[in-house]
Scaffold this motif. Structure first.
Motif: not given
Length: 153
Positions: A71-95
């Protein structure tokens, strides 16, 4: 198949496109492979699809955590809201394995609970003041020379 073979075979099959980052990413995964529920904290996150030269670390970490028996957890931190939104969509299958936070990573590191143990801190933020740092070592017209000097430090 041993746990070592699993990681080697899976990583080579799915992520050989990482080019210059292949070896260090594989070493990072080997480092956390046997940890129970490792916490990976990544500064910066995946900003576009199929950007193998820039890393794609958010996707790699999520995929690894899903396949790991620990198991485990990834926390990704980014200051750019557009990049955060992209990453959320790109990694949705692993949310279920990741949390993506829109905040300056330095600020996040300052305010996160100090009792949280980070097993792997992956520093991959893009928004650092390289020009300003290089300027400390000489005039901007000598940027390449200054950058080389800075890299050697």
């Amino acid at each position: 198949m041993s746990r070592d073979d699993w990681l080697d075979n899976w990583f080579k099959e799915h992520y050989k496109q990482l080019d210059g980052r292949y070896g260090t990413m594989k070493a990072a995964l080997e480092f956390i492979r046997d940890m129970q529920s490792p916490l990976i904290l990544e500064t910066g996150c995946q900003r576009q699809a199929n950007d193998w030269g820039a890393g794609m670390s958010s996707m790699v970490f999520c995929d690894f955590l899903k396949r790991s028996e620990n198991g485990g957890t990834l926390i990704s931190v980014d200051v750019n809201p557009m990049i955060v939104d992209f990453c959320k969509a790109a990694t949705k299958e692993w949310e279920t394995f990741r949390t993506i936070v829109c905040l300056d990573s330095v600020k996040y590191l300052e305010v996160r609970p100090s009792s949280t143990i980070i097993n792997l801190l992956y520093l991959d933020s893009w928004d650092y003041p390289i020009i300003e740092i290089a300027d400390l070592y000489g005039p901007r017209k000598d940027y390449l020379k200054n950058y080389k000097m800075l890299a050697e430090l």
